[in-house]
Design a protein around this motif. Structure first.
Motif, PDB file in Angstrom:
ATOM      1  N   GLU A   1      30.622  30.999 -56.936  1.00 49.48           N
ATOM      2  CA  GLU A   1      29.580  31.798 -57.176  1.00 49.48           C
ATOM      3  C   GLU A   1      29.733  33.175 -57.939  1.00 49.48           C
ATOM      4  O   GLU A   1      29.161  33.429 -58.828  1.00 49.48           O
ATOM      5  CB  GLU A   1      28.983  32.206 -55.906  1.00 49.48           C
ATOM      6  CG  GLU A   1      27.425  32.342 -55.725  1.00 49.48           C
ATOM      7  CD  GLU A   1      27.127  32.555 -54.251  1.00 49.48           C
ATOM      8  OE1 GLU A   1      27.892  32.653 -53.353  1.00 49.48           O
ATOM      9  OE2 GLU A   1      25.644  32.888 -54.276  1.00 49.48           O
ATOM     10  N   ALA A   2      30.841  33.646 -57.462  1.00 49.05           N
ATOM     11  CA  ALA A   2      31.456  34.861 -58.352  1.00 49.05           C
ATOM     12  C   ALA A   2      31.695  34.282 -59.941  1.00 49.05           C
ATOM     13  O   ALA A   2      31.733  35.483 -60.910  1.00 49.05           O
ATOM     14  CB  ALA A   2      32.882  35.313 -57.557  1.00 49.05           C
TER      15      ALA A   2
ATOM     16  N   GLU B   1      30.349  32.119 -61.731  1.00 49.84           N
ATOM     17  CA  GLU B   1      29.082  31.976 -62.370  1.00 49.84           C
ATOM     18  C   GLU B   1      28.742  33.306 -62.901  1.00 49.84           C
ATOM     19  O   GLU B   1      28.166  33.425 -63.923  1.00 49.84           O
ATOM     20  CB  GLU B   1      28.135  31.550 -61.069  1.00 49.84           C
ATOM     21  CG  GLU B   1      27.774  29.938 -61.354  1.00 49.84           C
ATOM     22  CD  GLU B   1      26.774  29.861 -60.209  1.00 49.84           C
ATOM     23  OE1 GLU B   1      27.123  28.741 -59.428  1.00 49.84           O
ATOM     24  OE2 GLU B   1      26.220  30.716 -59.435  1.00 49.84           O
ATOM     25  N   ALA B   2      28.660  34.386 -62.170  1.00 52.84           N
ATOM     26  CA  ALA B   2      28.182  35.698 -62.423  1.00 52.84           C
ATOM     27  C   ALA B   2      29.220  36.265 -63.422  1.00 52.84           C
ATOM     28  O   ALA B   2      28.715  36.780 -64.552  1.00 52.84           O
ATOM     29  CB  ALA B   2      28.214  36.556 -61.189  1.00 52.84           C
ATOM     30  N   HIS B   3      30.363  36.107 -63.436  1.00 47.80           N
ATOM     31  CA  HIS B   3      31.327  36.542 -64.086  1.00 47.80           C
ATOM     32  C   HIS B   3      31.367  35.881 -65.445  1.00 47.80           C
ATOM     33  O   HIS B   3      31.227  36.774 -66.667  1.00 47.80           O
ATOM     34  CB  HIS B   3      32.865  36.345 -63.654  1.00 47.80           C
ATOM     35  CG  HIS B   3      33.817  36.743 -64.623  1.00 47.80           C
ATOM     36  ND1 HIS B   3      34.427  35.877 -65.616  1.00 47.80           N
ATOM     37  CD2 HIS B   3      34.555  37.853 -64.652  1.00 47.80           C
ATOM     38  CE1 HIS B   3      35.265  36.499 -66.224  1.00 47.80           C
ATOM     39  NE2 HIS B   3      35.548  37.510 -66.004  1.00 47.80           N
TER      40      HIS B   3
ATOM     41  N   GLY C   1      28.647  34.813 -66.759  1.00 50.74           N
ATOM     42  CA  GLY C   1      27.338  34.667 -67.565  1.00 50.74           C
ATOM     43  C   GLY C   1      26.417  33.635 -67.383  1.00 50.74           C
ATOM     44  O   GLY C   1      25.533  33.245 -68.064  1.00 50.74           O
TER      45      GLY C   1
ATOM     46  N   SER D   1      24.238  30.644 -65.618  1.00 49.79           N
ATOM     47  CA  SER D   1      23.070  30.940 -64.883  1.00 49.79           C
ATOM     48  C   SER D   1      23.085  30.653 -63.215  1.00 49.79           C
ATOM     49  O   SER D   1      24.003  29.793 -63.076  1.00 49.79           O
ATOM     50  CB  SER D   1      21.608  29.921 -65.150  1.00 49.79           C
ATOM     51  OG  SER D   1      22.111  28.771 -65.325  1.00 49.79           O
ATOM     52  N   LYS D   2      22.364  31.288 -62.546  1.00 48.34           N
ATOM     53  CA  LYS D   2      22.648  31.393 -61.039  1.00 48.34           C
ATOM     54  C   LYS D   2      22.718  29.808 -60.453  1.00 48.34           C
ATOM     55  O   LYS D   2      21.784  28.969 -60.580  1.00 48.34           O
ATOM     56  CB  LYS D   2      22.048  32.277 -59.926  1.00 48.34           C
ATOM     57  CG  LYS D   2      22.530  32.167 -58.610  1.00 48.34           C
ATOM     58  CD  LYS D   2      21.819  33.386 -58.174  1.00 48.34           C
ATOM     59  CE  LYS D   2      21.841  33.797 -56.476  1.00 48.34           C
ATOM     60  NZ  LYS D   2      23.396  33.346 -56.057  1.00 48.34           N
TER      61      LYS D   2
END
Ligand code: ACO
Length: 462
Positions: free
Chosen positions: A25-26, A28-30, A32, A34-35
């Motif tokens: 999850e981290a 993914e955000a790092h 860029g 999509s969630k």
């Protein structure tokens, strides 16, 4: 000719994965992304990676020494040692020879076997070699030992979240709790460029992700068809998913495992398997006229077959998905980490059951094979194997890093890959006692390892 040795197979297993990990999850955000892309889209939860003091050799030293110690096997009792790995450390000197340090100390240098390499399949090749040796006339009564060890790292991009790292050691011999049904095997080997490592000064593969997915599924279909036809010849009746209790897949990421199992159900539908009910047959009927090639790219078929297979997946596949989802792709170790998850979740009910395994290595090489589970006496009982594996504790005691730190470590490893003349930080604070770690690569590229002792003293550092 039948082998004199009975019930040849896996007597004991041990797994080691690094304590360093990061949440998908981290990442993914790092990145860029999509969630939900890595967690739902790829089906992955977490990813282990080798820190600056770990590599495939240190991980395999740890897995082997831990297996010998925990099952009380004297290193003199090992007569064959085979390693499967696709992580190239040295183009000539095998990883097996590094592991000989454990056996030389005990005066045992009479051990056959070297490394096997073909992407994620090398561990299966090593395993078959050991099983064949025990079944053969060259067997001298000692155990075989198989090690699968890999660090899966990818260049920045969509493949990076499908990394991971682990080493697994497996003890091979007769009268085993995990027995090979050696007549029940189907292989598919072909020349394809789906994932390969032609850049010799980089650890990263060249990968055609989409092609590798299709090659995996085509190999799966082909292996399944061969296994089904061998079963039919032997047993005089058709084989279907209903004839095995569990299916364990090489797991680059969980979504491909879901799609693979759905594919087996579609194969069964096309072969008129009786366990598929009328309502499910109706859902799959619109796809029965697709050609093989069309079927690999048809999204509606993928959706319908995943929906039909869901309850079967939950019963026959889901119990083997824990470690691959938590640790990531471990290349050669991946399928055996899935099998270990099954032991962790189901050890008390496994005796008497059949487990079908699918091993895939890009390039490509694949085999589907069958195992039968038996109850055995301590220390090779399934309950003891599950206790030694201690999966819940190993997963719980990991240390989570932020993606920035993971990227920083990958950068260090890029520079160190193939390099000489460096010492590591020797920081083994995250490692459990008994874990080996890299201390130095000298001016002649010679690698040195130490073992973290209970009192944290370095035992045999350079
Ligand atoms: N929420 C939920 N799902 C999402 C989201 C989101 N926000 N965004 C995307 N997805 C889904 C996509 O729909 C897709 O699912 P689908 O396959 O069911 O359609 C999935 O996430 C992956 O997304 P894509 O855009 O299709 O693929 P991407 O370009 O990210 O690459 C790949 C994925 C090919 C697996 C890449 O990670 C890769 O190359 N990995 C290494 C190769 C590999 O592992 N191959 C497997 C066999 S060979 C081996 O073992 C090495």
């Amino acid at each position: 000719m039948a082998s004199e040795q009975k019930n040849v197979g896996i007597l004991a297993l041990e797994i080691y994965f690094p304590p360093s990990c990061l949440q998908q999850e981290a990442l993914e955000a790092h990145d860029g992304a999509s969630k939900g892309k890595y967690t739902i889209g790829l089906g992955q939860d977490c990813m282990a990676f080798c820190g600056e003091v770990e590599d495939v050799i240190s991980m395999s030293l740890t897995a082997v020494s831990s297996l010998l110690e925990k099952y009380r096997v004297d290193p003199k009792q090992i007569g064959r040692l085979e390693v499967g790995s696709e992580t190239v450390i040295d183009k000539s000197k095998s990883i097996k020879t590094f592991l000989m340090q454990i056996f030389e100390k005990c005066g045992n240098t009479d051990i056959e076997g070297v490394d096997s390499t073909n992407a994620c399949y090398g561990g299966t090749a090593a395993l078959f070699n050991c099983v064949n040796w025990v079944e053969s006339s060259s067997w001298d009564g000692r155990y075989g030992l198989v090690v699968c060890t890999d660090s899966a790292v990818y260049a920045e991009g969509p493949a990076r979240p499908t990394g991971g790292a682990a080493a697994i050691a497996m003890l091979i011999g007769p009268d085993a709790p995990i027995v090979f049904e050696s007549k029940l095997r189907g292989s598919h080997m072909a020349h394809v460029y789906d994932f390969y490592k032609p850049i010799l000064d980089s650890e990263y593969p060249v990968v055609d992700g989409k092609l590798s997915q299709t090659c995996y599924l085509m190999a799966l279909d082909s292996c399944y068809k061969t296994l089904c036809s061998k079963y039919e010849k032997l047993e005089g009746k058709p084989f279907s998913v209903a004839d095995a209790d569990y299916f364990v897949f090489h797991s680059p990421y969980n979504k491909l495992v879901q799609k693979s199992f759905a594919r087996l159900l579609f194969n069964d539908f096309m072969r008129n398997a009786s366990y598929i009910n009328e309502a499910d047959k109706e859902k799959l009927a619109p796809f029965s006229s697709l050609t093989g090639d069309e079927s690999y790219s048809n999204r509606d078929l993928e959706k319908a077959s995943q929906q039909v297979s869901k309850p079967f997946y939950d019963a026959k596949v889901q119990p083997s998905t824990l470690v691959p989802k938590q640790v990531g792709n471990m290349y050669t170790a991946s399928i055996y980490a899935a099998f270990i998850s099954l032991i962790h979740n189901k050890h008390s009910t496994l005796p008497g059951q059949r487990v079908v395994m699918f091993s895939y290595g890009s390039g490509s090489t694949a085999t589907m094979f069958s195992l039968r589970i038996r109850e055995c006496q301590h220390p090779f009982s399934l309950s003891n194997i599950a206790a030694v594996l201690n999966i819940a504790e190993k997963l719980k005691s990991r240390h989570e890093f932020p993606p920035e730190k993971f990227v920083e470590i990958l950068k260090i490893m890029e520079h160190r890959y193939g390099a000489k003349n460096f010492v590591t930080s020797k920081d083994c604070s995250l490692l459990a006692p008994g874990t080996y770690y890299l201390t130095e690569v000298d001016s002649k590229y010679r690698r040195f390892y130490a073992k973290k002792e209970t009192n944290s003293a370095v035992a045999n550092g350079h």
